[in-house]
Design a protein around this motif. Structure first.
Motif, PDB file in Angstrom:
ATOM      1  N   ILE A  14       0.854  -1.192   0.000  1.00 41.23           N
ATOM      2  CA  ILE A  14       0.000   0.000   0.000  1.00 41.23           C
ATOM      3  C   ILE A  14       0.889   1.242   0.000  1.00 41.23           C
ATOM      4  N   LEU A  15       0.563   2.191  -0.860  1.00 43.50           N
ATOM      5  CA  LEU A  15       1.267   3.466  -0.853  1.00 43.50           C
ATOM      6  C   LEU A  15       0.578   4.378   0.152  1.00 43.50           C
ATOM      7  N   HIS A  16       1.338   4.840   1.143  1.00 39.67           N
ATOM      8  CA  HIS A  16       0.799   5.727   2.176  1.00 39.67           C
ATOM      9  C   HIS A  16       1.283   7.141   1.891  1.00 39.67           C
ATOM     10  N   LEU A  17       0.317   8.034   1.635  1.00 35.62           N
ATOM     11  CA  LEU A  17       0.608   9.448   1.416  1.00 35.62           C
ATOM     12  C   LEU A  17       0.175  10.195   2.660  1.00 35.62           C
ATOM     13  N   ASP A  18       1.139  10.688   3.421  1.00 34.00           N
ATOM     14  CA  ASP A  18       0.852  11.319   4.705  1.00 34.00           C
ATOM     15  C   ASP A  18       0.891  12.839   4.567  1.00 34.00           C
ATOM     16  N   PHE A  19      -0.298  13.420   4.401  1.00 38.40           N
ATOM     17  CA  PHE A  19      -0.454  14.874   4.319  1.00 38.40           C
ATOM     18  C   PHE A  19      -0.834  15.464   5.673  1.00 38.40           C
ATOM     19  N   ALA A  20      -0.885  14.653   6.710  1.00 38.33           N
ATOM     20  CA  ALA A  20      -1.373  15.086   8.029  1.00 38.33           C
ATOM     21  C   ALA A  20      -0.609  16.319   8.512  1.00 38.33           C
ATOM     22  N   GLY A  21      -1.373  17.354   8.842  1.00 39.80           N
ATOM     23  CA  GLY A  21      -0.792  18.577   9.385  1.00 39.80           C
ATOM     24  C   GLY A  21      -0.085  19.470   8.394  1.00 39.80           C
ATOM     25  N   VAL A  48      -3.850   2.861  -2.346  1.00 38.03           N
ATOM     26  CA  VAL A  48      -3.329   4.080  -1.743  1.00 38.03           C
ATOM     27  C   VAL A  48      -4.156   4.478  -0.530  1.00 38.03           C
ATOM     28  N   ILE A  49      -3.446   4.866   0.529  1.00 38.80           N
ATOM     29  CA  ILE A  49      -4.076   5.510   1.684  1.00 38.80           C
ATOM     30  C   ILE A  49      -3.499   6.913   1.777  1.00 38.80           C
ATOM     31  N   SER A  50      -4.397   7.902   1.800  1.00 34.74           N
ATOM     32  CA  SER A  50      -3.990   9.291   1.991  1.00 34.74           C
ATOM     33  C   SER A  50      -4.515   9.752   3.338  1.00 34.74           C
ATOM     34  N   ASP A  51      -3.623  10.301   4.149  1.00 37.47           N
ATOM     35  CA  ASP A  51      -4.018  10.830   5.456  1.00 37.47           C
ATOM     36  C   ASP A  51      -3.976  12.347   5.380  1.00 37.47           C
ATOM     37  N   LYS A  73      -5.381   8.705 -11.427  1.00 41.62           N
ATOM     38  CA  LYS A  73      -6.448   7.780 -11.820  1.00 41.62           C
ATOM     39  C   LYS A  73      -5.956   6.563 -12.618  1.00 41.62           C
ATOM     40  N   PRO A  74      -5.078   6.717 -13.598  1.00 41.27           N
ATOM     41  CA  PRO A  74      -4.666   5.534 -14.375  1.00 41.27           C
ATOM     42  C   PRO A  74      -3.830   4.518 -13.582  1.00 41.27           C
ATOM     43  N   TYR A  75      -3.289   4.928 -12.455  1.00 42.02           N
ATOM     44  CA  TYR A  75      -2.371   4.071 -11.703  1.00 42.02           C
ATOM     45  C   TYR A  75      -3.010   3.421 -10.481  1.00 42.02           C
ATOM     46  N   VAL A  76      -4.103   3.989 -10.008  1.00 45.10           N
ATOM     47  CA  VAL A  76      -4.674   3.570  -8.723  1.00 45.10           C
ATOM     48  C   VAL A  76      -5.848   2.614  -8.932  1.00 45.10           C
ATOM     49  N   LYS A  77      -5.734   1.472  -8.284  1.00 46.01           N
ATOM     50  CA  LYS A  77      -6.796   0.466  -8.330  1.00 46.01           C
ATOM     51  C   LYS A  77      -7.842   0.748  -7.260  1.00 46.01           C
ATOM     52  N   GLN A  78      -7.381   1.132  -6.081  1.00 50.68           N
ATOM     53  CA  GLN A  78      -8.275   1.408  -4.952  1.00 50.68           C
ATOM     54  C   GLN A  78      -7.607   2.403  -4.027  1.00 50.68           C
ATOM     55  N   SER A  79      -8.459   3.165  -3.323  1.00 47.81           N
ATOM     56  CA  SER A  79      -7.922   4.238  -2.498  1.00 47.81           C
ATOM     57  C   SER A  79      -8.828   4.507  -1.308  1.00 47.81           C
ATOM     58  N   ALA A  80      -8.198   4.894  -0.213  1.00 50.15           N
ATOM     59  CA  ALA A  80      -8.921   5.294   0.996  1.00 50.15           C
ATOM     60  C   ALA A  80      -8.276   6.558   1.531  1.00 50.15           C
ATOM     61  N   VAL A  81      -9.079   7.358   2.216  1.00 56.73           N
ATOM     62  CA  VAL A  81      -8.573   8.608   2.775  1.00 56.73           C
ATOM     63  C   VAL A  81      -9.006   8.726   4.233  1.00 56.73           C
ATOM     64  N   LEU A  82      -8.089   9.240   5.038  1.00 57.21           N
ATOM     65  CA  LEU A  82      -8.332   9.485   6.467  1.00 57.21           C
ATOM     66  C   LEU A  82      -8.372  10.976   6.725  1.00 57.21           C
ATOM     67  N   GLY A  83      -9.120  11.382   7.749  1.00 51.46           N
ATOM     68  CA  GLY A  83      -9.065  12.765   8.219  1.00 51.46           C
ATOM     69  C   GLY A  83     -10.047  13.701   7.545  1.00 51.46           C
TER      70      GLY A  83
END
Length: 121
Positions: A14-21, A48-51, A73-83
């Motif tokens: 899973i690719l984790h993208l941490d934008f928190a704060g 992908v999970i984006s926080d 969009k062309p690269y991501v199969k599924q995605s979730a977002v937190l926050g």
């Protein structure tokens, strides 16, 4: 500042993208770096999970996120977002509409990881 990293959950990468704060300058820098990582992946392969917890949201950040989400969009199969809370729910809807993507809202990192694991089965 945020972070881009691959994590593993039950053998799922899973690719984790941490934008928190992050503020708008940090969001911009993180997006630029993340685009390179994402574009190097096979099409329709990423989970992908984006926080975005406590990320400073404004018009500029919303536009950056719209463009970033559409780019991915062309690269991501599924995605979730937190926050996503409060006014961010309106901004989230704008990003979804612009990018024409399905991105699941999650309350915790564990919930997001489980969603991505189960959705892939």
């Amino acid at each position: 500042m945020g972070e881009i990293k691959f994590i593993t959950h039950h053998e799922k990468k899973i690719l984790h993208l941490d934008f928190a704060g992050c503020n708008s300058t940090e969001v911009s820098a993180l997006i630029n770096d993340a685009k390179k990582v994402i574009a190097a992946q096979p099409h329709y392969s990423l989970s992908v999970i984006s926080d975005v917890t406590d990320m400073k949201a404004n018009k500029e950040v919303t536009q950056m996120m719209k463009e970033f989400t559409a780019h991915n969009k062309p690269y991501v199969k599924q995605s979730a977002v937190l926050g996503i809370t409060g006014i961010k729910k309106v901004l989230y809807q704008a990003v979804i509409k612009f990018s024409n993507r399905k991105i699941t809202l999650a309350n915790t990192m564990e919930e997001a990881k489980e969603y991505l694991r189960k959705d892939a089965e």
